[in-house]
Design an enzyme around this catalytic site. Structure first.
Site, PDB file in Angstrom:
ATOM      1  CG  HIS A 150      -6.240  -0.864   8.498  1.00 37.55           C
ATOM      2  ND1 HIS A 150      -6.290   0.648   8.594  1.00 37.55           N
ATOM      3  CD2 HIS A 150      -5.176  -1.360   8.412  1.00 37.55           C
ATOM      4  CE1 HIS A 150      -4.956   1.039   8.938  1.00 37.55           C
ATOM      5  NE2 HIS A 150      -4.111  -0.093   8.923  1.00 37.55           N
ATOM      6  CG  ASN A 209      -9.429   0.288  11.350  1.00 30.93           C
ATOM      7  OD1 ASN A 209      -8.325  -0.296  11.037  1.00 30.93           O
ATOM      8  ND2 ASN A 209      -9.816   1.426  10.566  1.00 30.93           N
ATOM      9  CG  ASP A 266      -0.249  -0.156   2.440  1.00 30.97           C
ATOM     10  OD1 ASP A 266       0.989  -0.285   2.615  1.00 30.97           O
ATOM     11  OD2 ASP A 266      -1.012  -0.200   3.684  1.00 30.97           O
ATOM     12  CD  GLU A 286      -8.661   2.323   7.069  1.00 25.41           C
ATOM     13  OE1 GLU A 286      -8.885   1.481   7.760  1.00 25.41           O
ATOM     14  OE2 GLU A 286      -7.648   3.123   7.065  1.00 25.41           O
TER      15      GLU A 286
END
Ligand code: GLP
Length: 238
Positions: free
Chosen positions: A140, A138, A70, A145
């Site tokens: 991800h 979270n 990423d 996400e």
């Protein structure tokens, strides 16, 4: 149904060393297929381990093609980019340079085209032999996400508020990420998580429902996924 291989270590450095060794073992047998690197705090001791191993092993990564998971978008220069983090903390420290690096250009004029190009480059190189991952607080993976679908592809994504806050990014920041389906297509997945801040995400990934609310949970039935955790990150699963 398969389940993830879970390795738990007393301290973060031991988890990083074991994950790094597992990565190296596959990288050396990848036969020219790319192996995917992640970035972030969790990866720092993994990269340090690669550099230590390289100092003792001739041509450790000389035939390895790395690829990037990423990248952040909208940075004024490449200094804060993940590609730069990989180049500075890993490639520049190695005695023998890797055979290649499939990178994401965070400065590209057309990020959506760049995302598609990256995906295609990995495909053309034979597909991922392995993808290394961290995990967000979270749940991800990469910049997939919450809300990311199992069939998602390499694309431009909006970063979640918690990701922006934790990393000190600008509000509205975007990134390019391999999609969940691209990660699932890797022959092997290695996920590293350390620290109690990651315990809820690991708990949700392993014991929660398989849901887009926790993108990491969509990976847990992969045929070859291993988690390398320290005791604190494993706090909600044992
Ligand atoms: C970041 C990146 C991921 C990284 C993960 C964990 O936001 N998108 O590539 O693996 O979140 O980062 P860290 O190890 O810094 O907690």
């Amino acid at each position: 149904m398969r389940s993830a291989n879970i390795h738990i270590f007393d301290v973060p450095d031991l988890a990083a060393v074991a994950a790094g060794d597992a990565f190296i073992a596959t990288a050396r047998l990848s036969g020219g297929r790319p192996v995917g690197l992640a970035t972030g705090r969790t990866m720092t001791p993994v990269f340090e381990h690669f550099v230590r191993r390289d100092s003792k092993t001739n041509n450790l990564f000389a035939s390895t093609i790395f690829s990037q998971l990423d990248e952040v978008l909208g940075q004024r220069s490449t200094n804060g980019s993940f590609a730069n983090e990989i180049a500075t903390n890993l490639f520049s420290q190695l005695r023998a340079k890797p055979a290649g690096f499939l990178m994401i250009d965070g400065q590209a004029d057309e990020p959506a085209t760049e995302a598609a190009r990256h995906c295609h480059a990995i495909h053309k190189a034979g597909g991922l032999a392995m993808q290394m991952l961290g995990i967000g607080v979270n749940g991800h993976v990469g910049f997939n996400e919450p809300g990311s679908q199992k069939n998602s592809q390499c694309r431009v994504t909006d970063l979640a508020e918690s990701t922006i806050r934790r990393n000190g990014y600008k509000v509205g920041m975007q990134g390019i990420t391999l999609g969940i389906s691209n990660i699932l297509a890797a022959e092997q997945i290695i996920l590293v998580a350390t620290g109690s801040i990651k315990a809820p995400a690991i708990g949700a990934m392993i014991n929660g429902p398989k849901t887009t609310n926790c993108p990491a949970s969509l990976l847990r039935d992969h045929q070859d996924i291993s988690l390398f955790l320290d005791k604190k990150a494993a706090g909600h699963i044992c």
